[in-house]
Design an enzyme around this catalytic site. Structure first.
Site, PDB file in Angstrom:
ATOM      1  N   ILE A 187       0.833  -1.206   0.000  1.00 28.34           N
ATOM      2  CA  ILE A 187       0.000   0.000   0.000  1.00 28.34           C
ATOM      3  C   ILE A 187       0.873   1.264   0.000  1.00 28.34           C
ATOM      4  CG2 ILE A 187      -1.894   1.237   1.128  1.00 28.34           C
ATOM      5  CD1 ILE A 187      -2.534  -1.619  -0.120  1.00 28.34           C
ATOM      6  N   GLU A 393      -1.454  -0.920 -10.489  1.00 30.88           N
ATOM      7  CA  GLU A 393      -2.775  -0.500 -11.002  1.00 30.88           C
ATOM      8  C   GLU A 393      -3.202  -1.339 -12.214  1.00 30.88           C
ATOM      9  OE1 GLU A 393      -4.018   3.488 -10.698  1.00 30.88           O
ATOM     10  OE2 GLU A 393      -2.414   4.009  -9.306  1.00 30.88           O
ATOM     11  N   THR A 395      -1.620  -5.075 -14.122  1.00 29.42           N
ATOM     12  CA  THR A 395      -0.432  -5.445 -14.910  1.00 29.42           C
ATOM     13  C   THR A 395      -0.724  -5.289 -16.410  1.00 29.42           C
ATOM     14  OG1 THR A 395      -1.159  -7.737 -15.083  1.00 29.42           O
ATOM     15  CG2 THR A 395       0.198  -7.188 -13.165  1.00 29.42           C
TER      16      THR A 395
HETATM   17  C1  LIG Z   1       5.346  -0.305  -5.429  1.00 31.03           C
HETATM   18  C2  LIG Z   1       3.928  -0.807  -5.435  1.00 31.03           C
HETATM   19  C3  LIG Z   1       2.907   0.039  -5.035  1.00 31.03           C
HETATM   20  C4  LIG Z   1       1.585  -0.422  -4.991  1.00 31.03           C
HETATM   21  N1  LIG Z   1       0.605   0.387  -4.478  1.00 31.03           N
HETATM   22  C5  LIG Z   1      -0.633  -0.138  -4.265  1.00 31.03           C
HETATM   23  C6  LIG Z   1      -1.628   0.626  -3.564  1.00 31.03           C
HETATM   24  O1  LIG Z   1      -1.407   1.784  -3.170  1.00 31.03           O
HETATM   25  N2  LIG Z   1      -2.829   0.051  -3.327  1.00 31.03           N
HETATM   26  C7  LIG Z   1      -3.118  -1.229  -3.720  1.00 31.03           C
HETATM   27  O2  LIG Z   1      -4.234  -1.691  -3.455  1.00 31.03           O
HETATM   28  N3  LIG Z   1      -2.195  -1.970  -4.389  1.00 31.03           N
HETATM   29  C8  LIG Z   1      -0.963  -1.467  -4.660  1.00 31.03           C
HETATM   30  N4  LIG Z   1      -0.016  -2.214  -5.299  1.00 31.03           N
HETATM   31  C9  LIG Z   1      -0.357  -3.563  -5.746  1.00 31.03           C
HETATM   32  C10 LIG Z   1      -0.428  -3.728  -7.244  1.00 31.03           C
HETATM   33  O3  LIG Z   1      -1.570  -3.095  -7.750  1.00 31.03           O
HETATM   34  C11 LIG Z   1      -0.375  -5.232  -7.538  1.00 31.03           C
HETATM   35  O4  LIG Z   1       0.959  -5.646  -7.312  1.00 31.03           O
HETATM   36  C12 LIG Z   1      -0.807  -5.577  -8.952  1.00 31.03           C
HETATM   37  O5  LIG Z   1      -2.175  -5.340  -9.119  1.00 31.03           O
HETATM   38  C13 LIG Z   1      -0.503  -7.043  -9.304  1.00 31.03           C
HETATM   39  O6  LIG Z   1      -0.950  -7.896  -8.312  1.00 31.03           O
HETATM   40  P1  LIG Z   1       0.059  -9.000  -7.720  1.00 31.03           P
HETATM   41  O7  LIG Z   1       1.313  -8.316  -7.374  1.00 31.03           O
HETATM   42  O8  LIG Z   1      -0.648  -9.738  -6.641  1.00 31.03           O
HETATM   43  O9  LIG Z   1       0.347  -9.973  -8.926  1.00 31.03           O
HETATM   44  P2  LIG Z   1      -0.534 -11.213  -9.408  1.00 31.03           P
HETATM   45  O10 LIG Z   1      -1.942 -10.804  -9.574  1.00 31.03           O
HETATM   46  O11 LIG Z   1      -0.263 -12.383  -8.542  1.00 31.03           O
HETATM   47  O12 LIG Z   1       0.078 -11.479 -10.850  1.00 31.03           O
HETATM   48  C14 LIG Z   1       1.338 -12.133 -11.046  1.00 31.03           C
HETATM   49  C15 LIG Z   1       1.548 -12.286 -12.566  1.00 31.03           C
HETATM   50  O13 LIG Z   1       0.501 -13.108 -13.111  1.00 31.03           O
HETATM   51  C16 LIG Z   1      -0.172 -12.408 -14.156  1.00 31.03           C
HETATM   52  N5  LIG Z   1      -1.594 -12.774 -14.159  1.00 31.03           N
HETATM   53  C17 LIG Z   1      -2.475 -12.722 -13.120  1.00 31.03           C
HETATM   54  N6  LIG Z   1      -3.691 -13.093 -13.532  1.00 31.03           N
HETATM   55  C18 LIG Z   1      -3.601 -13.383 -14.853  1.00 31.03           C
HETATM   56  C19 LIG Z   1      -4.514 -13.809 -15.865  1.00 31.03           C
HETATM   57  N7  LIG Z   1      -5.798 -14.014 -15.593  1.00 31.03           N
HETATM   58  N8  LIG Z   1      -4.044 -13.991 -17.114  1.00 31.03           N
HETATM   59  C20 LIG Z   1      -2.758 -13.780 -17.409  1.00 31.03           C
HETATM   60  N9  LIG Z   1      -1.838 -13.367 -16.516  1.00 31.03           N
HETATM   61  C21 LIG Z   1      -2.250 -13.152 -15.253  1.00 31.03           C
HETATM   62  C22 LIG Z   1       0.043 -10.926 -13.825  1.00 31.03           C
HETATM   63  O14 LIG Z   1      -0.133 -10.132 -14.980  1.00 31.03           O
HETATM   64  C23 LIG Z   1       1.466 -10.951 -13.312  1.00 31.03           C
HETATM   65  O15 LIG Z   1       2.352 -10.968 -14.387  1.00 31.03           O
HETATM   66  C24 LIG Z   1       1.303  -1.754  -5.397  1.00 31.03           C
HETATM   67  C25 LIG Z   1       2.323  -2.594  -5.836  1.00 31.03           C
HETATM   68  C26 LIG Z   1       3.629  -2.147  -5.830  1.00 31.03           C
HETATM   69  C27 LIG Z   1       4.713  -3.110  -6.249  1.00 31.03           C
END
Ligand SMILES: Cc1cc2nc3c(=O)[nH]c(=O)nc-3n(C[C@H](O)[C@H](O)[C@H](O)COP(=O)(O)OP(=O)(O)OC[C@H]3O[C@@H](n4cnc5c(N)ncnc54)[C@H](O)[C@@H]3O)c2cc1C
Length: 410
Positions: A187, A393, A395
């Protein structure tokens, strides 16, 4: 009427100009949407602020991995922490075009400052601004809009990222309160932010329609900050876990109705994608500027690097990407300001601009050779910072899914 508008404009420009500084007219920024006087003044103001106040400290902020509080105090004073908030709630009452300009200019110099500004303006504060009731807006927005308090926004959890609906944080109603339990992950502004908008499950049986949004205040019993992430890039932007252990949230802090939380969050993310697109655009421009300057100074084989066609092609590709990213980003911003649907446009802008920025950072390091690999030049940091932009926001994969879904539905 005209005189009234002109005076209003002058007042706004004067408010925005930093004391004692003069600004050069900008002739180097190609821009196909004509900026009005106010927007040009905002660009110049942020550019000058970033050059004078942020650039000298970029590495210091990065190495300390600390939120630069003084920079945020100044941004608040200039009205850049309440960009989208109407004037009646203490904000600047501007739109997404102005918001994108601010984020772009900050990102050219320090993407991590731009990221925290974007999370504050576009996520936490904007959620209350768009979906809060009159009392919630009056209570929370003035302090947020002036930067007296910063906002965080909690959707992601340890086990749910792209699949946000799979969240496990619960909010159970007991009398006049909701009791929150769970953990939010990654966050932005989670520790320094005094106000947080948090999504939690109020009715598991209802799936996506069983998620609700709440406003939380730092200091409430059962609301604590967990692990602070030690990151690859964006290190001056604070990223932490938020932990809720029987945290009592007054029922009046529910935003909208029970079950509306995920719909609200997805709408917020749609606008948020414009800011990540603008951030990517700014970062790519920073890379281009650094690579262009260096390639005209560095000599090898008796010639400037810029005289080699291999280097020229790299520069040409970055510049082309930058201009195309600008078109998509401001197209989405202009449409958003007109109140048009932007699901497709915002995803395209975010997807394209973040991938342009990734290529730009990679090629900029290559153009600088060994000097691109060390911290004396800005491209080393751009190369680290940029990776977040194809992840946060939504991927790149998620953006492609959304664009395809939009096309196939139509
Ligand atoms: C520095 C930083 C700041 C952030 N700030 C915030 C914030 O303020 N508030 C907040 O709520 N979140 C925040 N986030 C979270 C961010 O939005 C998530 O990291 C992002 O949405 C991806 O989720 P995940 O990391 O769980 O990856 P996952 O969802 O686990 O994905 C891992 C990989 O699998 C792929 N994948 C997943 N599902 C599918 C699918 N159906 N088909 C194909 N590929 C797929 C993804 O594209 C990715 O390559 C932040 C993250 C970081 C690193």
């Amino acid at each position: 009427m005209l005189i009234f508008i002109f005076n209003k404009l002058l007042k706004r420009v004067n408010q925005l100009l930093i004391r004692g500084k003069t600004f050069m007219a900008d002739s180097n920024t190609p821009f196909t949407f004509e900026l009005n006087e106010e927007q040009s003044a905002i660009r110049q103001t942020v550019r000058s602020f970033a050059e004078n106040n942020i650039r000298p400290n970029v590495l210091k902020f990065d190495e300390a991995q600390e939120h630069p509080a003084e920079i945020f105090r100044e941004l608040g004073e200039m009205g850049f922490l309440g960009i989208l908030v109407p004037e009646e709630n203490g904000g600047s009452g501007l739109g997404y075009v102005e918001y994108a300009i601010v984020v772009e200019e900050l990102a050219k110099v320090d993407p991590s400052v731009a990221l925290s500004v974007a999370a504050h303006n576009g996520l936490g504060t904007n959620h209350i601004n768009l979906f809060g009731n009159k009392e919630q807006k009056a209570k929370y927005l003035p302090d947020l809009a002036q930067g007296i308090k910063l906002a965080a926004w909690g959707l992601t959890e340890p086990a749910s990222g792209s699949d946000a609906a799979a969240m496990q944080t619960t909010a159970v109603k007991e009398g006049g309160y909701y009791i929150l339990n769970g953990t939010k992950n990654f966050i932005t502004n989670g520790g320094v932010g005094k106000t947080a908008v948090v999504m939690a499950v109020t009715d598991k049986q209802k799936g996506k329609k069983g998620i609700s949004a709440f406003i939380l205040e730092k200091g409430w019993v059962g609301f604590s900050v967990g692990k602070k992430e030690n990151k690859l890039g964006m290190r001056a932007s604070e990223t932490v876990q938020l932990i809720f252990e029987n945290c009592k949230v007054p029922a009046e802090n529910l935003i909208g109705l029970e079950g509306e939380g995920l719909t609200q969050a997805l709408k917020i993310l749609e606008g948020g994608r414009i800011s990540i697109a603008a951030l990517s655009l700014g970062l790519a421009e920073g890379c281009l500027e650094a690579a262009l300057n260096y390639s005209q100074q560095r000599k090898q084989f008796g010639k400037q690097l810029a005289e080699f066609q291999a280097i020229q092609f790299k520069l040409a590709d970055i510049a082309t990407g930058v201009d195309a990213a600008r078109l998509l980003t401001f197209n989405a911003a202009v449409k958003k300001d007109k109140g048009e649907k932007i699901a497709r446009e915002a995803s395209m802008a975010k997807l394209f601009a973040s991938e342009v920025a990734t290529k730009a950072a990679n090629e900029a390091v290559q153009i600088l050779g060994g000097y691109g690999f060390v911290k004396d030049y800005p491209v080393e940091k751009f190369y680290r910072d940029v990776k977040l932009l194809t992840i946060g926001e939504g991927t790149s994969e998620v953006q492609r899914m959304l664009i395809a879904k939009n096309m196939l539905a139509g």
